[in-house]
Write a protein that holds these residues in place. Structure first.
Motif, short mmCIF file in Angstrom:
data_model
loop_
_atom_site.label_atom_id
_atom_site.label_comp_id
_atom_site.label_asym_id
_atom_site.label_seq_id
_atom_site.Cartn_x
_atom_site.Cartn_y
_atom_site.Cartn_z
N TYR A 139 0.84 -1.21 0.00
CA TYR A 139 0.00 0.00 0.00
C TYR A 139 0.88 1.26 0.00
O TYR A 139 0.63 2.21 0.72
N GLY A 140 1.93 1.24 -0.81
CA GLY A 140 2.85 2.37 -0.88
C GLY A 140 2.24 3.60 -1.54
O GLY A 140 1.21 3.52 -2.20
N GLY A 141 2.88 4.73 -1.34
CA GLY A 141 2.40 5.97 -1.93
C GLY A 141 1.02 6.34 -1.42
O GLY A 141 0.73 6.25 -0.23
N LEU A 142 0.17 6.74 -2.35
CA LEU A 142 -1.20 7.13 -2.00
C LEU A 142 -2.20 5.99 -2.21
O LEU A 142 -3.40 6.22 -2.15
N SER A 143 -1.69 4.77 -2.44
CA SER A 143 -2.60 3.70 -2.86
C SER A 143 -3.56 3.25 -1.75
O SER A 143 -4.60 2.66 -2.04
N ASP A 144 -3.24 3.52 -0.50
CA ASP A 144 -4.23 3.31 0.56
C ASP A 144 -5.07 4.58 0.65
O ASP A 144 -5.15 5.24 1.68
N SER A 145 -5.70 4.89 -0.47
CA SER A 145 -6.22 6.24 -0.70
C SER A 145 -7.32 6.65 0.27
O SER A 145 -7.35 7.79 0.74
N PHE A 146 -8.23 5.74 0.59
CA PHE A 146 -9.38 6.12 1.40
C PHE A 146 -9.07 6.20 2.90
O PHE A 146 -9.88 6.70 3.67
N ASP A 147 -7.91 5.70 3.31
CA ASP A 147 -7.54 5.77 4.73
C ASP A 147 -6.81 7.06 5.09
O ASP A 147 -6.48 7.29 6.25
N GLY A 148 -6.52 7.88 4.10
CA GLY A 148 -6.00 9.21 4.38
C GLY A 148 -4.53 9.28 4.75
O GLY A 148 -3.78 8.30 4.66
N ALA A 149 -4.14 10.46 5.21
CA ALA A 149 -2.73 10.77 5.44
C ALA A 149 -2.06 9.83 6.43
O ALA A 149 -0.86 9.55 6.32
N SER A 150 -2.80 9.31 7.40
CA SER A 150 -2.19 8.44 8.42
C SER A 150 -1.68 7.13 7.83
O SER A 150 -0.82 6.48 8.41
N HIS A 151 -2.23 6.73 6.68
CA HIS A 151 -1.87 5.45 6.08
C HIS A 151 -1.15 5.59 4.73
O HIS A 151 -0.72 4.58 4.17
N GLN A 152 -1.04 6.80 4.23
CA GLN A 152 -0.41 6.99 2.92
C GLN A 152 1.09 7.23 3.09
O GLN A 152 1.50 8.13 3.82
N SER A 153 1.87 6.39 2.43
CA SER A 153 3.31 6.37 2.66
C SER A 153 4.01 7.25 1.62
O SER A 153 4.24 6.83 0.49
N ILE A 154 4.35 8.46 2.03
CA ILE A 154 4.94 9.41 1.08
C ILE A 154 6.37 9.82 1.47
O ILE A 154 6.98 10.65 0.80
N THR A 155 6.91 9.20 2.54
CA THR A 155 8.28 9.51 2.95
C THR A 155 9.16 8.26 3.06
O THR A 155 10.32 8.35 3.45
N ASP A 156 8.62 7.10 2.71
CA ASP A 156 9.33 5.84 2.93
C ASP A 156 10.60 5.71 2.09
O ASP A 156 11.61 5.18 2.55
N ILE A 157 10.56 6.20 0.86
CA ILE A 157 11.74 6.06 -0.01
C ILE A 157 12.90 6.88 0.54
O ILE A 157 14.04 6.41 0.57
N ALA A 158 12.62 8.09 0.99
CA ALA A 158 13.66 8.94 1.56
C ALA A 158 14.28 8.28 2.79
O ALA A 158 15.51 8.29 2.97
N ILE A 159 13.44 7.69 3.64
CA ILE A 159 13.93 7.04 4.86
C ILE A 159 14.78 5.82 4.52
O ILE A 159 15.90 5.67 5.01
#
Length: 305
Positions: free
Chosen positions: A105-125
């Motif tokens: 569920y990387g990126g925005l693909s967990d779309s309906f669960d909102g910001a708490s579940h959308q992974s937008i910093t994982d690649i940088a980490i």
């Protein structure tokens, strides 16, 4: 349209279980979502549901890796990258252990669960961690190739997986940069699922007399610079696209590499700006944050002026 990336990954896990006796799979109580349950059904004695305890799961996997196993840990990307960062860094990366971290569920693909579940910093980490390789497949076939590749590695590999089905790209024998469209005016380097939107943008640009070259670049670390440099030497223009914040992600990796090598070109990048995202249907949500064929075409056109 291919099958969903998570389905392809789950099936490939179960398939590889037959030929890789060292393969063990761990999940944080989301195996029906990550599709690791397919492996669990086929090999119940090599499947471990540790519950909602991502950090503990990583430590267990690290211990197994020291005993000759090759673990694959499965959970949502955001919780692996944030809740288990300490353990990934100190037990897996520091000891350079062969553990595959499958962030579903990387990126925005967990779309309906909102910001708490959308992974937008994982690649940088993950990219910042020594010894960690980072792969962001663009379609289901690339997800399968990523897993096959990771099982040949003696150190950790992070694979970011998408929830949804995306169009198939041109096939490749290994997980590598793929030229999805040839052109001479502008290079579009697309990471992950953004590649399919970049391919759509080629048609829009062609209507305006612009020939765009699209490279699907799944491997963020170690970055294969040669195909990018070769394309940019021809076009003189580069547009990077990623489903991630622009700070520290794919575009950052490319920029760093280009600067070190002294490669100059007209440059732009599409990604999530310095903001949290929100709930909504997946593709409209992507479009709101600039990831759409139309926006890619507009930004590529602007580079060509």
């Amino acid at each position: 349209m291919s099958i969903a990336m998570r389905d392809a990954f789950g099936k490939k896990l179960a398939e590889l279980g037959a030929t890789h006796p060292e393969l063990v799979v761990l999940d944080a109580d989301v195996s029906s979502s990550t599709k690791s349950a397919l492996f669990g059904k086929a090999y119940p004695d090599r499947f471990f549901n540790v519950g909602v305890a991502e950090a503990n799961m990583v430590d267990i996997a690290a211990g197994m890796a020291t005993a000759g196993y090759h673990p694959v840990v499965n959970a949502f990307a955001i919780f692996l990258a944030l809740k288990a960062t300490d353990q990934i860094r100190n037990t897996i990366c520091y000891n350079n252990l062969p553990v595959i971290i499958a962030g579903a569920y990387g990126g925005l693909s967990d779309s309906f669960d909102g910001a708490s579940h959308q992974s937008i910093t994982d690649i940088a980490i993950m990219r910042a961690l020594p010894n960690m390789q980072v792969i962001v497949p663009s379609d289901s076939a690339q997800a399968e190739k990523a897993l096959e590749y990771a099982l040949t590695q003696k150190g950790p590999v992070y694979i970011r997986l998408n929830r949804n089905a995306m169009p198939d790209l041109p096939p490749s024998k290994t997980i590598e940069t793929v030229c999805a469209a040839e052109g001479s005016d502008v290079t579009i380097a697309a990471n992950g699922i953004t590649a399919s939107f970049a391919v759509e943008a080629v048609t829009l640009l062609a209507q305006q007399g612009i020939k765009a070259e699209v490279l699907s670049v799944p491997v963020v670390k170690p970055l294969d610079l040669a195909p990018l440099a070769k394309s940019v030497a021809k076009t003189g223009r580069l547009l990077c696209v990623e489903e991630h914040v622009l700070a520290g992600g794919f575009a950052s990796a490319v920029s760093e590499a280009f600067m070190k090598q002294g490669i100059s070109c007209k440059f732009d990048a599409i990604g999530i700006e310095d903001t949290f995202t929100e709930s909504g249907p997946y593709e409209p949500l992507l479009a709101k944050y600039g990831i759409s064929a139309e926006n890619i075409a507009d930004r590529a056109k602007a580079l060509c002026k």
